[in-house]
Scaffold this active site. Structure first.
Site, PDB file in Angstrom:
ATOM      1  CE  LYS A 130      -1.846   2.451   3.301  1.00  0.00           C
ATOM      2  NZ  LYS A 130      -1.732   3.768   2.665  1.00  0.00           N
ATOM      3  CD  GLU A 141      13.503   0.597   9.321  1.00  0.00           C
ATOM      4  OE1 GLU A 141      13.989   1.624   9.829  1.00  0.00           O
ATOM      5  OE2 GLU A 141      14.032  -0.521   9.413  1.00  0.00           O
ATOM      6  CD  GLU A 161      10.709  13.088  11.288  1.00  0.00           C
ATOM      7  OE1 GLU A 161       9.584  12.703  11.631  1.00  0.00           O
ATOM      8  OE2 GLU A 161      11.439  12.423  10.537  1.00  0.00           O
ATOM      9  CB  CYS A 178      13.462   8.785   7.596  1.00  0.00           C
ATOM     10  SG  CYS A 178      14.386   7.660   6.563  1.00  0.00           S
TER      11      CYS A 178
END
Ligand code: NAD
Length: 475
Positions: free
Chosen positions: A171, A244, A375, A278
């Site tokens: 997906k 992750e 972040e 990331c």
């Protein structure tokens, strides 16, 4: 192949339209440019059922044959690189050259993953008994990818899942589904029906997939917040999970670097893909000795970078990928301005179409500021001067995240000693963001659970089976 329309899912080797449609926006214009299928619950059930039917034969297929299928897929991606990369630019926003690099890297990852063998460990071999531990596939893998590197991050799951004999329901993010759907069309003729299935849908589809009793393992890449939901949802059926997740990667720049030689690398460590990586440098700790010259060099380099539509010649940075992320990044810039932080460059958001944010560098914000603690996942970088390396290490490690980090110095030995004290899954010395199919990648603490890539990552798609054979010597 038509890359402009006719976006369909792949279920049981067949093209399948959605039960509804989803708008897909070009972030460079802010306008809808295509429709993606919206998967219904029944269609998801069909995809899982197809993957379950395909599993026994695929698991029994010799690894040599599975390897050949993956190499054919890697070649096919490259054969379609022009159409795929243009589409990737339109849906993701990244410059065309970066979209091409992503597809090349994903193809290389598939090819390199295909070169692995599954280990068999001999535990015991005596006249009375042999004991061997081998690896067997888990079953059906549900793979969920985010929007920053749609193709690469999908292939990080596709390759290892299939090589090890699992089947797959993949997906992509509903924000960037199109290039993955076309990749499904390309792969359809190369793999047996049902071995991989690609579905796309709105917000419900992710949870449907992670709680589905027909899925045996979930491999998820995305935010820490969603990762927690995925783990919770997988608990009822005790699915294996690999997560992750997010990061707030520090870079520690020592006072002995050659600023002129390193400034460009340090710039891209933070701003590649507009900071939507990331493993982008999200906090840069800079020794006081090089703080002033590095500030100047980064600002000068930033002024040479063209920010614009990724499909235009010369663009080095595109727009932020979606409206929600754009608003979040603009909110962080507004907060920095309100707090009176020193913006060395950037900060002025142009009105007009598209989710464009200029490269923004903030000098010496407080350690507890939002831009240091959160972040940002966008083109904003805090520069944080330090005098004492012990202080820098402590601040670098003071994060709930632990994805990756980097240390920059002319003294390799010293840099390695510092790298080994950073609490994260990967630490680079004098570079960042180098990933390989042959190296394990993982997040410590809130940055993830489990491992992706390398042999360790491959083995996460397997179950361990020990076979013990007793030999009766009397017989
Ligand atoms: P996200 O968590 O919002 O979405 C990721 C994917 O999960 C999408 O496909 C989304 O549709 C799906 N999803 C959303 N809710 C779900 C649910 N409840 N159950 C199951 N699936 C659900 O993340 P994003 O905004 O697309 O990506 C950005 C984040 O991803 C950043 O935090 C970034 O650091 C992280 N990321 C991590 C890595 C890594 O390897 N560690 C790599 C890339 C991105």
């Amino acid at each position: 192949m038509n890359y402009d329309s006719a976006f369909v899912m792949t279920i049981d080797g067949m093209p399948v339209s959605g039960a509804g449609t989803l708008d897909v926006v070009n972030p460079a214009t802010g306008a809808v440019f295509a429709q993606a299928p919206d998967c219904s619950r029944t269609q998801l059930d069909d995809a899982v059922a197809a993957a379950r039917r395909a599993f026994p034969a695929w698991a029994a297929t010799p690894i040599e044959d599975r390897r050949a299928h993956l190499i054919a897929a890697a070649d096919a991606m490259l054969a379609h690189i022009d159409g795929l990369s243009q589409l990737l630019t339109r849906e993701q926003g990244k410059p065309h050259a970066d979209a091409q690099l992503e597809i090349q890297a994903a193809s290389m990852f598939l090819r390199n993953t295909a070169s692995f063998d599954l280990p068999v460990r001999i535990n015991e071999r005596t006249a009375e008994r042999t004991s061997e531990t081998r690896r067997v596939p888990i079953g059906v893998v549900g793979a969920i990818a985010p929007w920053n590197f749609p193709i690469m991050l999908a292939m990080l799951k596709f390759g290892p899942a299939l090589l090890t004999g699992n089947t797959l329901v993949l997906k992509p993010s509903p924000l960037t589904p199109l290039s993955t759907l076309k990749l499904g069309e390309i792969f359809r003729d190369l793999l047996p029906a049902g071995v991989f299935n690609i579905i796309v849908g709105s917000d419900d589809v992710g949870p449907w997939l992670t709680e589905h009793p027909g899925i045996d393992k979930v491999s998820f890449t995305g935010s820490t917040q969603t990762g927690r939901r995925v783990m919770r949802s997988a608990a009822d059926t005790l699915k294996r999970v690999t997560l992750e997740l997010g990061g707030n990667d520090p870079a520690i720049v020592l006072g002995d670097i050659d600023v002129d030689a390193m400034a460009e690398k340090l710039f891209w460590a933070a701003f590649r893909n507009n900071g939507q990586v990331c493993i982008a440098t999200k906090r840069m700790y800079v020794h006081r000795d090089v703080h002033e010259p590095l500030k100047k060099a980064l600002v000068a380099y930033a002024s040479s970078i063209k920010v614009g539509d990724g499909s235009e010649q010369g663009t080095r940075l595109g727009p932020v990928q979606n409206r929600a992320q754009y608003e979040r990044v603009v909110g962080l810039i507004d907060d920095a301005k309100k707090q009176g932080y020193d913006l060395l460059t950037g900060g002025d958001i142009a009105s007009g179409p598209g989710y464009f944010v200029p490269v923004t560098i903030i000098d010496n914000p407080p350690e507890n500021s939002r831009i240091v603690q959160e972040e940002q996942f966008g083109p904003i970088l805090p520069l944080l001067p330090f005098d004492d390396i012990e202080d820098a290490i402590e601040r670098a490690n003071a994060s709930e995240y632990g994805l990756a980090a980097s240390v920059w110095s002319a003294d390799e030995e010293q840099a390695i000693a510092i790298a080994q004290r950073i609490k994260s899954g990967t630490v680079w010395v004098n570079e960042t963001q180098y990933l390989s199919a042959f190296s394990a990648f993982c997040g410590h603490r809130q940055s993830g659970v489990g491992i992706e890539s390398g042999e360790d990552g491959l083995l996460e798609y397997t179950l361990t089976q020990t076979v013990v054979v007793k030999r009766d010597r009397a017989r």
